[in-house]
Design a protein around this motif. Structure first.
Motif, short mmCIF file in Angstrom:
data_model
loop_
_atom_site.label_atom_id
_atom_site.label_comp_id
_atom_site.label_asym_id
_atom_site.label_seq_id
_atom_site.Cartn_x
_atom_site.Cartn_y
_atom_site.Cartn_z
N HIS A 91 0.88 -1.21 -0.12
CA HIS A 91 -0.03 0.04 -0.12
C HIS A 91 0.94 1.33 -0.01
N LYS A 92 0.46 2.33 -0.46
CA LYS A 92 0.94 3.57 -0.30
C LYS A 92 1.37 3.94 1.23
N SER A 93 2.43 4.70 1.01
CA SER A 93 2.78 4.92 2.58
C SER A 93 2.33 6.10 3.38
N GLU A 115 -11.47 1.03 -4.11
CA GLU A 115 -11.76 2.30 -4.26
C GLU A 115 -10.94 2.95 -5.36
N TRP A 116 -9.46 2.81 -4.95
CA TRP A 116 -8.28 3.25 -6.15
C TRP A 116 -8.85 3.02 -7.64
N THR A 117 -9.04 1.63 -7.77
CA THR A 117 -9.40 1.21 -9.24
C THR A 117 -10.72 1.84 -9.91
N SER A 119 -11.79 4.84 -9.10
CA SER A 119 -11.35 6.42 -9.33
C SER A 119 -10.48 6.38 -10.41
N ARG A 120 -9.56 5.71 -10.47
CA ARG A 120 -8.45 5.78 -11.57
C ARG A 120 -9.17 5.47 -12.82
N SER A 121 -9.87 4.63 -12.76
CA SER A 121 -10.68 4.16 -14.15
C SER A 121 -11.32 5.39 -14.73
N GLY A 302 4.49 21.53 -8.70
CA GLY A 302 5.83 21.57 -8.17
C GLY A 302 6.69 20.55 -8.98
N SER A 303 6.00 19.38 -9.47
CA SER A 303 6.79 18.40 -10.20
C SER A 303 7.40 19.09 -11.57
N SER A 304 6.37 19.48 -12.20
CA SER A 304 6.87 19.87 -13.48
C SER A 304 7.69 21.05 -13.57
N SER A 368 7.48 5.04 -1.38
CA SER A 368 7.44 3.96 -0.52
C SER A 368 6.35 3.03 -0.40
N ARG A 369 6.21 2.21 -0.05
CA ARG A 369 4.92 1.24 0.11
C ARG A 369 5.15 0.53 1.71
N VAL A 370 3.87 0.30 2.12
CA VAL A 370 3.89 -0.08 3.53
C VAL A 370 3.04 -1.63 3.29
N LEU A 429 12.58 5.00 -13.36
CA LEU A 429 11.30 5.04 -12.91
C LEU A 429 10.80 6.22 -12.62
N PRO A 430 11.15 7.47 -13.44
CA PRO A 430 10.87 8.78 -12.95
C PRO A 430 9.42 9.05 -12.79
N PHE A 431 8.50 8.22 -13.23
CA PHE A 431 7.18 8.31 -13.15
C PHE A 431 6.50 7.25 -12.14
N PRO A 435 0.80 -0.46 -11.94
CA PRO A 435 -0.64 0.23 -12.19
C PRO A 435 -0.65 1.62 -11.38
N ARG A 436 0.17 1.87 -10.43
CA ARG A 436 0.03 3.11 -9.91
C ARG A 436 1.15 4.14 -10.52
N ILE A 437 1.46 3.97 -11.68
CA ILE A 437 2.25 4.76 -12.18
C ILE A 437 1.61 6.26 -12.53
N CYS A 438 2.68 7.34 -12.46
CA CYS A 438 1.97 8.69 -12.37
C CYS A 438 0.85 8.90 -13.63
N ILE A 439 -0.46 9.02 -13.18
CA ILE A 439 -1.57 9.20 -14.06
C ILE A 439 -1.29 10.24 -15.07
N ALA A 440 -0.38 11.00 -14.89
CA ALA A 440 -0.46 12.36 -15.55
C ALA A 440 0.85 12.68 -16.30
N GLN A 441 1.65 11.50 -16.77
CA GLN A 441 2.92 11.40 -17.38
C GLN A 441 2.85 12.16 -18.59
C1 HEM Z 1 7.63 15.75 -14.47
C2 HEM Z 1 6.42 15.50 -13.75
C3 HEM Z 1 6.04 14.31 -12.78
C4 HEM Z 1 6.62 13.37 -12.45
C5 HEM Z 1 8.01 13.03 -12.57
C6 HEM Z 1 5.95 12.86 -11.69
C7 HEM Z 1 6.10 11.45 -10.85
C8 HEM Z 1 5.06 10.30 -10.18
C9 HEM Z 1 5.40 9.41 -9.33
C10 HEM Z 1 6.79 8.90 -9.47
C11 HEM Z 1 4.20 8.75 -9.20
C12 HEM Z 1 4.20 7.57 -8.34
C13 HEM Z 1 4.45 7.53 -6.86
C14 HEM Z 1 4.37 5.95 -6.32
O1 HEM Z 1 4.29 5.25 -6.88
O2 HEM Z 1 4.21 6.09 -5.23
C15 HEM Z 1 3.01 9.71 -9.38
C16 HEM Z 1 1.72 9.70 -9.12
C17 HEM Z 1 0.77 10.68 -9.39
N1 HEM Z 1 1.07 11.81 -10.22
FE1 HEM Z 1 2.66 12.41 -11.01
N2 HEM Z 1 4.34 13.27 -11.75
C18 HEM Z 1 4.71 14.35 -12.50
C19 HEM Z 1 3.41 15.20 -12.86
C20 HEM Z 1 2.18 15.10 -12.57
C21 HEM Z 1 1.21 16.10 -12.64
C22 HEM Z 1 1.34 17.22 -13.76
C23 HEM Z 1 0.26 15.64 -12.20
C24 HEM Z 1 -1.37 16.16 -12.32
C25 HEM Z 1 -1.70 16.77 -13.20
C26 HEM Z 1 0.50 14.42 -11.59
C27 HEM Z 1 -0.44 13.58 -10.80
C28 HEM Z 1 -0.14 12.54 -10.12
C29 HEM Z 1 -1.26 11.58 -9.44
C30 HEM Z 1 -2.63 11.94 -9.03
C31 HEM Z 1 -0.43 10.42 -8.87
C32 HEM Z 1 -1.09 9.20 -8.14
C33 HEM Z 1 -1.49 8.46 -9.08
C34 HEM Z 1 -2.19 7.12 -8.36
O3 HEM Z 1 -1.87 6.80 -7.19
O4 HEM Z 1 -3.01 6.57 -9.01
N3 HEM Z 1 1.73 14.00 -11.63
N4 HEM Z 1 3.87 10.83 -10.10
#
Ligand code: HEM
Length: 490
Positions: A91-93, A115-117, A119-121, A302-304, A368-370, A429-431, A435-441
Motif C-alpha cells: 500500500h501507499k505509505s 476504491e482506487w481502481t 477512481s483511477r478508471s 511542483g513536479s513539472s 515507499s509502500r507499506v 522510474l521517474p514516473f 498500475p500506480r504509475i503517474c496518471i499524468a505522465q
Molecule cells: C515531471 C512531472 C512528474 C513526475 C516526475 C511525476 C512522478 C510521479 C510518480 C513517481 C508517481 C508515483 C508515486 C508512487 O508510486 O508512489 C506519481 C503519481 C501521481 N502523479 Fe505524478 N509526476 C509528475 C507530474 C504530475 C502532474 C502534472 C500531475 C497532475 C496533473 C500528477 C499527478 C499524479 C497523481 C494524481 C498521482 C497518483 C496516481 C495514483 O496513485 O494512481 N503528476 N507521479
C-alpha cells in the motif's frame, strides 16, 4: 523486529527508543543544507544523506528506523518491480507519514484497493493522448503569457536581465493545471490556492519529518495552527469552485459532455444524483472532490516546474546542449504558429534532455509502500507495518546501472531510447511503475517539452553570478536559494 531482519541477513543500525534513526537524519540534513555545493557535484549526499549512509554501510538489502517504524531498502530492480506491481498487497505509505503531509497527499494518490481502481478508471480517459492533444493550443497560450512577461522584464535591462525563474515556472505549470482541471484561466483565486498549497508543502517537510508521534496533529504548535488555517482556506476554495460548477451545469451551461475537464469528472456522481442524495452521502462525495482537487493541484505544479527549472540550470552549464536543442527546435518548428504533438514528437534532442533531467533530478526522489500484514518478498519475510522504500535518485545515479558517467549530465545516453540507456533490466522510474504509475505522465511531458521548445526559440540563458547550487527537498527537489539566471532575448 530487528532480530527478525538480521536473521534474514539484512543489516542496519540498532533501534533507538521511539526516534530510531530520525535524530541523526535531522542532524545530517541540517549539516548538508547549511551550505551550497558545486554545480557538478553529486547531489545524493545532500538529498539523501541518511539513506546513502545506510546503503553504503550496510549494503543493498538494508534497513533503518523512521521513528519506531522499520524502513527497508531493496536495491534490486526485480524486487522493486514486484512491490510496485501488486497494489493490493503493497500500500501507499502516505497514511503513516506526518500529519501535514497527509493534508496534501489525498484523493487518488492515497486511495487503496477497489476504491482506487474505480477512481483511477474514471480519471484515466482524461489523460489519454486524444484528450490531451486538443489542449496544446491552450498550453501554448500559457507558455506565451509567461515568456511575454520575461520579455517585458528583459527589455528593461536592454535585452538582458537576471530573473529568478522558478516562481515564473510555477505560474506556468499552475496556469496549465487550471486549464486541465477547471478549463479556466489563471484567476487570482486559483493563484492564491496554489500559493497556499505550496506553503503547506514547505511545512510538511517530507524528507526529514517522515514520522509523527501519536496525536502529533493535535499539538497546538504554531506550525500545526498554520497548517490548519491553510487547509481550511484550500478546502473552502475548492468547495466554492465545486458549487459554482454545479450551478453552471444545472443552469444548462453544460461542460459535462465531450469537453469535460477534471472537475467535471470529480463532481460527476454529485451532479448525476444530487436530488436523491442523503446529506451524509453528499458530504462524503464533497470530501472526495476536495481531496481530488488537492492532490492534482499539489502533484501537478511542483513536479513539472522544478523539472523545467533544473533543465534551465543544466542547459546554462552545458551550453553545447542548449545550442544543439535550439538548432533542433528551429529546424522542426521554425515559425510555425500551431504546434502539434507530432511536432513535439520530432524533438529528439529535447526528449533526450528531458529524460536525462528526470534521471538526474527526478521530482519524486523516492517512494515507499507499506505492508499491512507479514509478507514474503523474494527470499525475505517483511513484518507488518514495515515501509519498503524505492530510492529512485540513488538508482538513477548508480554507476552499476548507468555506467561510469552516471553522475554526469549526458543526454546522449538516451540517443537510442530509454531501454538502451541502461545496463541490464531498466530501473528508470521517474514516473513510478506498475498500475500506480503517474496518471499524468503524458500531460507532464507535453507541458515540459512545449515550454522548452518555445523558451529555446525566444531566449538564450546562463547562470547569474549570484546563483548558488543547492538542491533541497520538501516533497520535490527544488533550488534552496532560487534560480537566478541571465536571460537574453533572441
Ligand atoms: C515531471 C512531472 C512528474 C513526475 C516526475 C511525476 C512522478 C510521479 C510518480 C513517481 C508517481 C508515483 C508515486 C508512487 O508510486 O508512489 C506519481 C503519481 C501521481 N502523479 Fe505524478 N509526476 C509528475 C507530474 C504530475 C502532474 C502534472 C500531475 C497532475 C496533473 C500528477 C499527478 C499524479 C497523481 C494524481 C498521482 C497518483 C496516481 C495514483 O496513485 O494512481 N503528476 N507521479
Amino acid at each position: 523486529m530487528e532480530r527478525f531482519f538480521r536473521k534474514q541477513g539484512m543489516k542496519g543500525n540498532s533501534y533507538k527508543f521511539l526516534f530510531g534513526d530520525m535524530k541523526e537524519a535531522n542532524l545530517m540534513y541540517e549539516k548538508v543544507y547549511s551550505k551550497p555545493i558545486g554545480v557538478n557535484d553529486d547531489i545524493l549526499p545532500r538529498l539523501m544523506p541518511n539513506i546513502l549512509d545506510t546503503v553504503e554501510k550496510y549494503g543493498n538489502y538494508s534497513f533503518m528506523w523512521s521513528g519506531p517504524r522499520p524502513r527497508v531498502f531493496f536495491l534490486d530492480p526485480n524486487l522493486l518491480k514486484e512491490v510496485l506491481s501488486d497494489f493490493r498487497k503493497y500500500h501507499k505509505s502516505f497514511k503513516v507519514i506526518n500529519p501535514i503531509a497527509r493534508m496534501l497527499v489525498t484523493g487518488l494518490a492515497s486511495m487503496e484497493g477497489d476504491e482506487w481502481t474505480k477512481s483511477r478508471s474514471k480519471m484515466n480517459p482524461a489523460f489519454q493522448m486524444n484528450k490531451l492533444k486538443p489542449m496544446l493550443p491552450a498550453i501554448k497560450v500559457c507558455c506565451e503569457d509567461m515568456l511575454r512577461e520575461w520579455k517585458e522584464m528583459t527589455s528593461k535591462g536592454g535585452g538582458k536581465s537576471v530573473i529568478d525563474v522558478l516562481p515564473y515556472l510555477e505560474v506556468y505549470t499552475s496556469s496549465v493545471l487550471a486549464q486541465l482541471m477547471f478549463s479556466s484561466t489563471y484567476t487570482p483565486h486559483i493563484k492564491q490556492t496554489f500559493y497556499k498549497l505550496s506553503e503547506l508543502e514547505k511545512l510538511g517537510k517530507l524528507a526529514t519529518d517522515t514520522f509523527a508521534l501519536p496525536g502529533q496533529k493535535y499539538f497546538p504548535t504554531k506550525k500545526n495552527r498554520r497548517a490548519k488555517e491553510i487547509d481550511k482556506f484550500v478546502r473552502d476554495s475548492f468547495i466554492s469552485m465545486t458549487n459554482e460548477r454545479l450551478e453552471k451545469r444545472k443552469a444548462g451551461e453544460d461542460n459535462g459532455g465531450i469537453n469535460q475537464d477534471l472537475l467535471d469528472i470529480f463532481i460527476g456522481e454529485l451532479y448525476d444524483n444530487d436530488e436523491n442524495l442523503k446529506d451524509r452521502d453528499r458530504r462524503r462525495i464533497i470530501e472526495d472532490v476536495i481531496a481530488q482537487c488537492k492532490i492534482f493541484f499539489f502533484a501537478g505544479f511542483g513536479s513539472s516546474s522544478n523539472v523545467l527549472c533544473w533543465t534551465m540550470i543544466m542547459l546554462s552549464v552545458h551550453k553545447n546542449w542548449q545550442v544543439r536543442a535550439r538548432e533542433e527546435v528551429v529546424k522542426v518548428l521554425g515559425n510555425k504558429n500551431e504546434i502539434t504533438s507530432n511536432d513535439l514528437g520530432q524533438l529528439k534532442v529535447v526528449t533526450m534532455i528531458v529524460n536525462e533531467m528526470l534521471r538526474l533530478y527526478p521530482p519524486t526522489m523516492e517512494f515507499s509502500r507499506v505492508v499491512d500484514e507479514e509478507t514474503t518478498l523474494g527470499n525475505y519475510v517483511i513484518p507488518k507495518d514495515t515501509l519498503i522504500t524505492c530510492p529512485i535518485l540513488l538508482l538513477n545515479r548508480s554507476t552499476k546501472i548507468w555506467g561510469e558517467d552516471a553522475k554526469e549530465f549526458n543526454p546522449e545516453r538516451f540517443a537510442e531510447g530509454v531501454v538502451k540507456a541502461t545496463k541490464g533490466p531498466t530501473p528508470y522510474l521517474p514516473f513510478g511503475w506498475g498500475p500506480r504509475i503517474c496518471i499524468a505522465q503524458n500531460f507532464a511531458i507535453l507541458e515540459i517539452k512545449l515550454f522548452l521548445a518555445l523558451l529555446l526559440l525566444n531566449f538564450s540563458f546562463q547562470l547569474s553570478p549570484d546563483y548558488k547550487h543547492a538542491p533541497h527537498v520538501d516533497f520535490t527537489i527544488h533550488p534552496q536559494y532560487g534560480a537566478p539566471l541571465v536571460l537574453n532575448e533572441l
